[in-house]
Enzyme design. Structure first.
Site, PDB file in Angstrom:
ATOM      1  N   TYR A  34      39.694  46.003  23.233  1.00  0.00           N
ATOM      2  CA  TYR A  34      39.509  47.484  23.966  1.00  0.00           C
ATOM      3  C   TYR A  34      40.284  48.574  24.104  1.00  0.00           C
ATOM      4  O   TYR A  34      40.140  49.512  23.779  1.00  0.00           O
ATOM      5  CB  TYR A  34      39.212  46.892  25.486  1.00  0.00           C
ATOM      6  CG  TYR A  34      38.557  47.869  26.618  1.00  0.00           C
ATOM      7  CD1 TYR A  34      37.105  48.332  26.228  1.00  0.00           C
ATOM      8  CD2 TYR A  34      39.446  48.679  27.583  1.00  0.00           C
ATOM      9  CE1 TYR A  34      36.437  49.300  27.453  1.00  0.00           C
ATOM     10  CE2 TYR A  34      38.835  49.590  28.172  1.00  0.00           C
ATOM     11  CZ  TYR A  34      37.314  49.731  28.285  1.00  0.00           C
ATOM     12  OH  TYR A  34      36.705  50.823  29.000  1.00  0.00           O
TER      13      TYR A  34
ATOM     14  N   PHE B  27      35.254  42.001  45.283  1.00  0.00           N
ATOM     15  CA  PHE B  27      35.617  41.808  46.747  1.00  0.00           C
ATOM     16  C   PHE B  27      34.492  42.084  47.570  1.00  0.00           C
ATOM     17  O   PHE B  27      34.271  41.491  48.354  1.00  0.00           O
ATOM     18  CB  PHE B  27      36.536  42.976  47.046  1.00  0.00           C
ATOM     19  CG  PHE B  27      38.111  42.706  46.524  1.00  0.00           C
ATOM     20  CD1 PHE B  27      38.375  41.495  45.762  1.00  0.00           C
ATOM     21  CD2 PHE B  27      39.144  43.592  46.828  1.00  0.00           C
ATOM     22  CE1 PHE B  27      39.958  41.381  45.377  1.00  0.00           C
ATOM     23  CE2 PHE B  27      40.469  43.322  46.068  1.00  0.00           C
ATOM     24  CZ  PHE B  27      40.673  42.070  45.563  1.00  0.00           C
TER      25      PHE B  27
ATOM     26  N   THR C 141      48.599  48.688  41.515  1.00  0.00           N
ATOM     27  CA  THR C 141      47.712  49.667  42.199  1.00  0.00           C
ATOM     28  C   THR C 141      46.918  50.141  41.135  1.00  0.00           C
ATOM     29  O   THR C 141      46.924  50.140  39.840  1.00  0.00           O
ATOM     30  CB  THR C 141      48.869  51.118  42.486  1.00  0.00           C
ATOM     31  OG1 THR C 141      49.236  51.542  41.323  1.00  0.00           O
ATOM     32  CG2 THR C 141      50.021  50.780  43.216  1.00  0.00           C
TER      33      THR C 141
HETATM   34  P1  NAD Z   1      28.707  48.704  31.375  1.00  0.00           P
HETATM   35  O1  NAD Z   1      29.112  47.576  30.800  1.00  0.00           O
HETATM   36  O2  NAD Z   1      28.002  48.930  32.691  1.00  0.00           O
HETATM   37  O3  NAD Z   1      27.917  49.908  30.565  1.00  0.00           O
HETATM   38  C1  NAD Z   1      28.234  49.849  29.041  1.00  0.00           C
HETATM   39  C2  NAD Z   1      26.786  49.849  28.429  1.00  0.00           C
HETATM   40  O4  NAD Z   1      26.791  49.934  26.835  1.00  0.00           O
HETATM   41  C3  NAD Z   1      26.089  48.670  28.709  1.00  0.00           C
HETATM   42  O5  NAD Z   1      24.666  48.929  29.056  1.00  0.00           O
HETATM   43  C4  NAD Z   1      25.906  47.810  27.483  1.00  0.00           C
HETATM   44  O6  NAD Z   1      24.893  47.217  27.284  1.00  0.00           O
HETATM   45  C5  NAD Z   1      26.033  49.093  26.444  1.00  0.00           C
HETATM   46  N1  NAD Z   1      26.627  48.558  24.968  1.00  0.00           N
HETATM   47  C6  NAD Z   1      27.688  47.781  25.036  1.00  0.00           C
HETATM   48  N2  NAD Z   1      27.901  47.519  23.414  1.00  0.00           N
HETATM   49  C7  NAD Z   1      26.685  48.370  23.195  1.00  0.00           C
HETATM   50  C8  NAD Z   1      26.461  48.465  21.523  1.00  0.00           C
HETATM   51  N3  NAD Z   1      27.030  47.847  20.446  1.00  0.00           N
HETATM   52  N4  NAD Z   1      25.293  49.103  21.232  1.00  0.00           N
HETATM   53  C9  NAD Z   1      24.637  49.733  22.620  1.00  0.00           C
HETATM   54  N5  NAD Z   1      24.922  49.857  23.573  1.00  0.00           N
HETATM   55  C10 NAD Z   1      26.034  48.939  24.048  1.00  0.00           C
HETATM   56  O7  NAD Z   1      30.057  49.705  31.671  1.00  0.00           O
HETATM   57  P2  NAD Z   1      30.376  51.267  32.363  1.00  0.00           P
HETATM   58  O8  NAD Z   1      31.532  50.830  33.430  1.00  0.00           O
HETATM   59  O9  NAD Z   1      29.149  52.111  32.566  1.00  0.00           O
HETATM   60  O10 NAD Z   1      31.189  51.919  31.247  1.00  0.00           O
HETATM   61  C11 NAD Z   1      30.599  53.049  30.441  1.00  0.00           C
HETATM   62  C12 NAD Z   1      31.566  53.334  29.476  1.00  0.00           C
HETATM   63  O11 NAD Z   1      32.819  54.221  30.244  1.00  0.00           O
HETATM   64  C13 NAD Z   1      32.212  52.493  28.512  1.00  0.00           C
HETATM   65  O12 NAD Z   1      32.442  53.197  27.243  1.00  0.00           O
HETATM   66  C14 NAD Z   1      33.664  52.138  29.236  1.00  0.00           C
HETATM   67  O13 NAD Z   1      34.417  51.835  28.344  1.00  0.00           O
HETATM   68  C15 NAD Z   1      33.790  53.547  30.059  1.00  0.00           C
HETATM   69  N6  NAD Z   1      35.024  53.408  31.160  1.00  0.00           N
HETATM   70  C16 NAD Z   1      34.172  52.910  32.200  1.00  0.00           C
HETATM   71  C17 NAD Z   1      35.164  52.887  33.487  1.00  0.00           C
HETATM   72  C18 NAD Z   1      34.708  52.167  34.678  1.00  0.00           C
HETATM   73  O14 NAD Z   1      35.678  52.155  35.352  1.00  0.00           O
HETATM   74  N7  NAD Z   1      33.302  51.962  34.792  1.00  0.00           N
HETATM   75  C19 NAD Z   1      36.591  53.315  33.182  1.00  0.00           C
HETATM   76  C20 NAD Z   1      36.817  53.585  31.740  1.00  0.00           C
HETATM   77  C21 NAD Z   1      36.035  53.933  30.725  1.00  0.00           C
HETATM   78  N1  UDP Z   2      41.738  42.346  40.462  1.00  0.00           N
HETATM   79  C1  UDP Z   2      42.195  41.138  41.657  1.00  0.00           C
HETATM   80  N2  UDP Z   2      41.075  40.406  41.957  1.00  0.00           N
HETATM   81  C2  UDP Z   2      40.037  40.400  41.170  1.00  0.00           C
HETATM   82  C3  UDP Z   2      39.627  41.082  40.372  1.00  0.00           C
HETATM   83  C4  UDP Z   2      40.537  42.186  39.721  1.00  0.00           C
HETATM   84  O1  UDP Z   2      43.158  41.332  42.391  1.00  0.00           O
HETATM   85  O2  UDP Z   2      38.943  39.411  41.750  1.00  0.00           O
HETATM   86  C5  UDP Z   2      43.137  42.952  40.282  1.00  0.00           C
HETATM   87  C6  UDP Z   2      43.291  43.092  38.688  1.00  0.00           C
HETATM   88  O3  UDP Z   2      44.141  42.007  38.468  1.00  0.00           O
HETATM   89  C7  UDP Z   2      43.854  44.335  38.491  1.00  0.00           C
HETATM   90  C8  UDP Z   2      43.125  45.168  39.580  1.00  0.00           C
HETATM   91  O4  UDP Z   2      42.426  44.274  40.478  1.00  0.00           O
HETATM   92  O5  UDP Z   2      45.209  44.576  38.801  1.00  0.00           O
HETATM   93  C9  UDP Z   2      41.857  45.958  38.778  1.00  0.00           C
HETATM   94  O6  UDP Z   2      40.886  45.182  38.077  1.00  0.00           O
HETATM   95  P1  UDP Z   2      39.938  45.367  37.103  1.00  0.00           P
HETATM   96  O7  UDP Z   2      39.496  44.489  36.267  1.00  0.00           O
HETATM   97  O8  UDP Z   2      38.779  45.991  38.169  1.00  0.00           O
HETATM   98  O9  UDP Z   2      40.028  46.793  36.185  1.00  0.00           O
HETATM   99  P2  UDP Z   2      41.416  47.126  35.450  1.00  0.00           P
HETATM  100  O10 UDP Z   2      41.715  48.470  36.087  1.00  0.00           O
HETATM  101  O11 UDP Z   2      42.343  46.113  35.194  1.00  0.00           O
HETATM  102  O12 UDP Z   2      40.567  47.402  34.201  1.00  0.00           O
END
Ligand code: NAD
Ligand code: UDP
Ligand code: UDP
Length: 317
Positions: free
Chosen positions: A149, A195, A214
């Site tokens: 990733y 959670f 954190t």
């Molecule tokens: P999510 O898993 O809910 O959404 C990702 C979507 O992409 C899903 O609908 C999945 O089916 C689709 N997908 C995956 N691989 C694919 C492919 N090869 N072709 C077409 N579709 C595909 O996750 P999310 O939280 O909504 O994340 C969306 C984006 O934001 C991602 O790129 C993720 O890396 C980025 N992101 C999210 C967070 C967060 O906290 N939610 C943090 C950092 C980055």
């Molecule tokens: N974590 C936790 N309990 C859970 C799931 C996650 O304590 O049931 C912790 C995990 O180890 C990390 C933080 O919560 O330190 C955030 O985890 P998450 O997978 O949501 O996202 P990350 O920021 O690690 O991608």
């Protein structure tokens, strides 16, 4: 042909958590939305309410394959986002980030359309600088279980900047920090959804390690507002730009807050800390504030209340 004046916007990963909220906002703003998803972690359920809207179109497609469509702008969100999901098929995760970025950049190049990349705070790895400004280059393992990733997203950023320099593409690279809200996947192992589900079931909340690591949590509406403002900036504004909430919490504090807000009898149980789990993460959002006039508005408790209510409706009604 598209109606004159209506922007046609492609959202890859549009049936996922963030993507579906983005589709909602774009439709509300008067855009035509083409939502592309292969449903590996997302679901039609997340956009079911949009299917009857004539300005919304849903297409099953994997972004690792070329895509030939006509649009005016692209948000590239396709990629599994939670450690549990992206580690299930790590090779496909890297392919999605890298081949997916190449295809969507090729599409943007042919169309001369602006393209926003959903990058991640994971490009900073287990950061040695705190909070993380965009200039920090990160501390990332190339071979660990999160590398598919982290390195995939890093390579995607490189591709975005090379297409920008080499082909003059208008790019917007957003580094998203932990975001939460309604429509999070209930089984993707992310801490907020874990959670909340555990508390609503009255099960123990699983805190990994000491719980003193954190994170900072951004409510989804705030994040999407940041996306839209970023896409609206002049071509010279490329990022990378941190988008997230700079208020930092320990996982123990999060667990205690969820227990209090749900009124749950649940206790806290400690489990082993996963490998390469970053100890701390918090965005420096000075650039987003200056360039977008943006900062998160929804405090953690208010966002958790909305998320808890939506999980209650979806899974416990
Ligand atoms: P999510 O898993 O809910 O959404 C990702 C979507 O992409 C899903 O609908 C999945 O089916 C689709 N997908 C995956 N691989 C694919 C492919 N090869 N072709 C077409 N579709 C595909 O996750 P999310 O939280 O909504 O994340 C969306 C984006 O934001 C991602 O790129 C993720 O890396 C980025 N992101 C999210 C967070 C967060 O906290 N939610 C943090 C950092 C980055
Ligand atoms: N974590 C936790 N309990 C859970 C799931 C996650 O304590 O049931 C912790 C995990 O180890 C990390 C933080 O919560 O330190 C955030 O985890 P998450 O997978 O949501 O996202 P990350 O920021 O690690 O991608
Ligand atoms: N591509 C696509 N849709 C388009 C244009 C290109 O999916 O409308 C893909 C194409 O298949 C190629 C990738 O984007 O693999 C990169 O395209 P680019 O034009 O940058 O490179 P090239 O075609 O020269 O390899």
């Amino acid at each position: 042909m598209k109606a004159p004046g209506r922007q046609r916007i492609l959202v890859t990963g549009g049936a996922g958590f963030l993507g579906s909220h983005l589709c909602d906002r774009l439709i509300a703003a008067g855009c035509d939305v083409l939502c592309v998803d292969n449903y590996v972690t997302g679901s039609r359920d997340n956009v079911l309410h949009l299917l009857s809207d004539p300005h919304f179109e849903l297409m099953r497609h994997d972004v690792t394959f070329p895509l030939h469509v006509e649009v005016d702008g692209i948000y590239n969100l396709a990629c599994p986002a939670s450690p549990v999901h992206y580690q299930l098929d790590p090779v496909q995760t890297t392919k999605t980030s890298v081949h997916g970025a190449i295809n969507m950049l090729g599409l943007a190049k042919r169309l001369d359309a602006p393209i926003l990349q959903a990058s991640t705070s994971e490009v900073y790895g287990d950061p040695a600088v705190h909070p993380q400004p965009e200039e920090y280059w990160g501390n990332v393992s190339t071979v660990g279980p999160r590398a598919c990733y982290d390195e995939g997203k890093r390579c995607a950023e490189t591709l975005f900047f090379d297409y920008h320099r080499q082909h003059g593409l208008s790019i917007k690279v957003a580094r998203i920090f932990n975001t939460y809200g309604p429509r999070m996947h209930p089984n993707d192992g992310r801490v907020v959804s874990n959670f909340i589900i555990q508390a609503l079931k009255g099960e123990a909340l699983t805190v990994y390690g000491s719980g003193r690591q954190t994170r900072s949590f951004c409510y989804v509406d705030d994040l999407i507002e940041g996306f839209l403002r970023f896409m609206d900036t002049p071509a010279a504004v490329t990022g990378p730009l941190n988008l997230g909430n700079p208020v930092e919490f320990t996982m123990l504090e999060l667990a205690e807050t969820v227990i209090r807000l749900t009124g749950s009898p649940s206790r806290i149980e400690h489990r082993p800390l996963p490998q390469d789990d970053p100890r701390q993460r918090c965005p420096d959002i000075a650039k987003a504030k200056a360039l977008l006039g943006w900062e998160p508005r929804v405090p953690l408790e208010a966002g958790l209340e909305r998320t808890i209510a939506s999980f209650r409706d979806r899974f416990f009604a």
